[in-house]
Write a protein that holds these residues in place. Structure first.
Motif, short mmCIF file in Angstrom:
data_model
loop_
_atom_site.label_atom_id
_atom_site.label_comp_id
_atom_site.label_asym_id
_atom_site.label_seq_id
_atom_site.Cartn_x
_atom_site.Cartn_y
_atom_site.Cartn_z
N ALA A 77 11.27 20.17 -4.59
CA ALA A 77 11.49 19.43 -3.35
C ALA A 77 10.99 20.20 -2.13
CB ALA A 77 12.97 19.12 -3.18
N LEU A 78 10.78 21.50 -2.30
CA LEU A 78 10.53 22.36 -1.15
C LEU A 78 9.97 23.66 -1.71
CD1 LEU A 78 11.43 21.71 1.79
CD2 LEU A 78 13.45 23.08 1.39
N HIS A 82 -0.03 20.09 1.43
CA HIS A 82 -0.32 18.87 2.16
C HIS A 82 -0.66 17.76 1.18
CE1 HIS A 82 -1.31 16.46 5.58
NE2 HIS A 82 -2.58 16.28 5.21
N GLY A 106 2.29 16.64 -0.70
CA GLY A 106 3.43 16.19 0.10
C GLY A 106 4.65 17.09 -0.09
N PRO A 128 6.93 19.95 1.31
CA PRO A 128 7.25 20.72 2.51
C PRO A 128 7.47 22.20 2.20
CG PRO A 128 8.74 18.84 2.24
CD PRO A 128 8.00 19.01 0.96
N SER A 151 0.60 18.37 10.29
CA SER A 151 1.36 17.17 9.92
C SER A 151 2.86 17.42 9.79
CB SER A 151 0.81 16.59 8.61
OG SER A 151 0.94 17.53 7.58
N GLY A 152 3.34 18.53 10.34
CA GLY A 152 4.79 18.76 10.36
C GLY A 152 5.36 19.01 8.98
N ILE A 153 4.61 19.78 8.16
CA ILE A 153 5.05 20.01 6.79
C ILE A 153 5.86 21.30 6.66
CG2 ILE A 153 3.03 21.33 6.02
CD1 ILE A 153 2.84 19.54 3.61
N LEU A 188 8.73 24.13 7.85
CA LEU A 188 9.90 24.58 8.61
C LEU A 188 9.76 26.09 8.77
CD1 LEU A 188 12.87 22.74 6.86
CD2 LEU A 188 11.48 22.00 8.80
#
Lengths: 490, 490
Positions: B254-255, B283, B286, B288, B314-316, B318
């Motif tokens: 998921a991450l 990217h 998809g 993050p 694209s704000g991927i 944190l």
């Protein structure tokens, strides 16, 4: 959401174009991913200092480009990136946001958290000291003193600074609690204490007993950890301890949470007899307690009876204290006192979640407790709270006497105003916010409560207290009359 | 556990009796509930400053009274209260402690956390600045300056102080990150950032990808939230990004959590090419990322390539930053930069768990960033870390050259020492602790790793670095020879 940017009025580029470009950047750089609800037109117009029609033009352009989609009433949502055809979609952050284990704050609380930072709002409900009650001068003295000492800049011990725990041990001894420093854990405020207890001592599905109403209902901390809250009624002496065995049988509670002194939201002080009874019942039931005692030192008329923890001969009580309500919430320093294995366990969890509280804040609190500044400040604060209480009660009598009643609290921050008839409090909350008043309505503290409002005399200025209560009274009268009329028309 | 109490040697009462009475009080007042493991005889003797035989006498008395029960080897446990016959038993705290949702820290980490506060220990593994590297003088200047200003003593906004977020926005812009203050959340250090992400963005059962080895394996934060960690191998350019699609298919992560600059524990700096590849792959997938960049400013030879976040269109990503590794861990201030809905969500959760970071610490950090003190301090710190690195590498070459190899890191704190042959690292850890050296063994960062030791040149004094590495080398040689001998005897 857009703090810090304004369109340039001197520029040749039209304002609406500057705004659409700004928002376009927010979207394409991923700051506002697909699914983000953008702020209302009204809010944007205020924020950018332009007419609403300018906002409409900017949003229309972005909508035409396929970046935004407006639902009637439901607000405007980011829908896509027009300018990267063929590239894979960005991660679906909104689904991440919605799938976390932790619940969101309840909507009214979120709204309160946001509205608190609007400068035009009178905060009638806020449970913290007004800026003018915060001890600026004394804090300067403390910082001055610290600046000539060696600062603790490294990580502190898992339980927090040993010397601060020593001073807390001495501090709580003044109201009868005997606790070795090794039984004390420094936390970042009482709220964090509850968070640590919720994930450190209880399994999912546990039941927590508490007063009904209670502040604990307004925060989803136990709910997020998969636990249930079961309220036990109060009377004017506090929680009805005699009911506990019955509740225990029916719900098998794992822990009882109580605020015996200057209860939040009712202001009730648990009587000495009730305290004894509660301890006996819990001892007999083997039911541990959390005693949230953060208001203790805020007595106005007379000190509360000794804490439950002072009579705790078998280690049944986890005791919570804090300087957030008395000195400064910004310090974020509180403490848990309990049996050592419990404190050790909670210390281990605190280390896992944030490696301990700010050493700087701990050093400041130590100075406060060791220098006598704390006692001086509290004496002064009590005077001021007494005066504020007088003003608030007078305004209530003058403007709301016919529509509500209340007990005058003996300390703490809160007057639990009881409306003589039920009103839809969510509607009243919304109407009040529109009129520039921020309320803490009863349903925050007790589901379906449409009868109470928690008024705090600690935060708003004296003038705002009067104005706020007056404006509130107008709304309440209107709403009451409205219902009266509707009723008589039926 | 007993800090602060010592028997009175002037008293007529025999020492062993004073001690048994002290422990009896601990038990009967509930500080040590039933089930508590009491400290070892050796530890108690040290703590009270008495002979071990005195401790044995005291414990024997308590055992005879039914308060304690000693297991051979397993330590001594509190068993009951002899003096309340017929009264109900106290709550079973030990079962509460064992039933919490949150896992305990892994035993080696707990042992490290405890041993760190032993004054006699050389801390060869500690990932923080040595006391003499902490900027006492500059901090005094900052406090002095703050003491003449109006302090922010109230609660801060949910995302943290607006002015501090403005300065952080400017600060990260110096390495290519464009972030509005509204996309920044102030947290109490990067560890808290991970805690908030774990409970705010992911559901139970999620999989987190990460480098193998990784610091993240040493903390149970995602594990406690019901998530799995799946390691992806590294090479000298960093995580092997080309493997991600395969892993994604198999484990549906998921991450992805990564430390691209001065990786903990390996010290690796991800190359520019690898960064580009990683961003492309994530990217496309998809997927993050969490970019943990707390070591960035600790470069020694040259700055790292720009952060992943700087190329994040694209704000991927944190992004996590902190002042804990550079200025002072005691401040407990870090930040998360990400898409606004994510930052809003995490801010809401932070409000629920601790009502925000210390305002005082935030004011101090603002002064650091706004005054130029930060840059000055970093220049000086880099010089010192360079010198420390030289000393550590020299000592390693001199004492361990035949038994281990390593890459010299270009910055950060860590040398990832690889033993030429596997050794039982748990045994080595225990033997080292006995010899007064605290190590961070490889299995903290990668299950079953019996080959690596993380040496930090940031914490121990120069002299201790040399002594510690020498003593460690003796242990490693002994252990290696022991295994060699055993092998040849077989």
């Amino acid at each position: 959401m857009l703090v810090g940017w304004k369109p340039d009025r001197e520029s040749d580029i039209p304002l609406h174009y500057q705004i659409s470009r700004h928002i376009r950047n927010k979207i394409t750089c991923g700051d506002w991913p697909v699914g983000t609800k953008i702020p209302s037109q009204r809010w944007l117009a205020d924020e950018f200092g332009v007419n609403r029609s300018t906002i409409v033009m900017a949003l229309d352009e972005l909508t035409a480009d396929g970046l935004l989609h407006g639902n009637r009433g439901g607000g405007t949502v980011v829908t896509g990136l027009c300018d990267h055809p063929g590239s894979p979609p960005p991660p679906d952050w909104i689904s991440y946001v919605n799938s976390g284990v932790q619940s969101s704050n309840i909507p009214t609380v979120q709204e309160i958290n946001r509205a608190e930072f609007r400068p035009d709002v009178i905060r009638l409900g806020t449970g913290e000291l007004a800026p003018e009650l915060l001890p600026q001068e004394a804090m300067r003295t403390v910082l001055q003193a610290l600046s000539s000492e060696t600062m603790p800049l490294g990580y502190a011990e898992p339980k927090g600074s040993a010397s601060l725990r020593q001073f807390i041990s001495q501090h709580v001894e003044t109201y009868g609690i005997r606790a070795a420093p090794s039984s004390i854990l420094i936390v970042s405020g009482a709220l964090q204490a509850l968070h640590l207890i919720s994930i450190g001592l209880l399994h999912r599905g546990s039941t927590i007993f508490l007063e009904k109403p209670s502040y604990l209902y307004s925060i989803p901390i136990f709910h997020s950890a998969g636990m249930k809250l079961t309220g036990i009624p109060m009377d004017r002496h506090g929680i009805q301890a005699a009911l506990i065995p019955k509740y225990r049988k029916q719900y098998n509670g794992a822990l009882l949470y109580t605020i015996p002194s200057f209860h939040n939201p009712t202001g009730t002080v648990m009587s000495r007899e009730r305290r004894e009874q509660l301890m006996q019942v819990c001892h007999y039931e083997g039911l541990p307690l959390i005693e949230d005692d953060v208001y203790r030192d805020l007595w106005i008329d007379e000190p509360s009876p000794l804490p439950l923890k002072a009579a705790d001969s078998s280690g049944i009580v986890l005791y919570l204290g804090s300087l957030s309500k008395t000195v400064s919430p910004g310090l974020r320093i509180g403490w848990i006192i309990g049996p050592e294995p419990v404190v050790d366990r909670l210390a281990d969890i605190k280390m896992q979640t944030d490696y301990g509280a700010s050493s700087l804040s701990q050093a400041v609190v130590e100075k406060w407790l060791s220098s006598g500044l704390y006692q001086q400040h509290m004496e002064n604060l009590r005077q001021q709270l007494r005066h504020r209480r007088t003003i608030a009660v007078k305004a209530l009598e003058q403007f709301l006497g016919d529509y509500a009643d209340w007990e005058v609290p003996k300390g703490g921050f809160y007057i639990w105003v009881r409306l003589k008839r039920e009103l839809p409090l969510k509607a009243l909350f919304a109407a009040a916010l529109k009129a520039g008043i921020l309320l803490n309505p009863g349903h925050l503290y007790e589901g379906e409560n449409n009868r109470h409002i928690r008024i705090s005399y600690a935060f708003a200025s004296l003038e705002d207290l009067e104005t706020g209560i007056f404006r509130l009274s107008v709304l309440i009268k209107d709403m009451s009359n409205h219902f009266e009329t509707n009723k008589s028309e039926e």
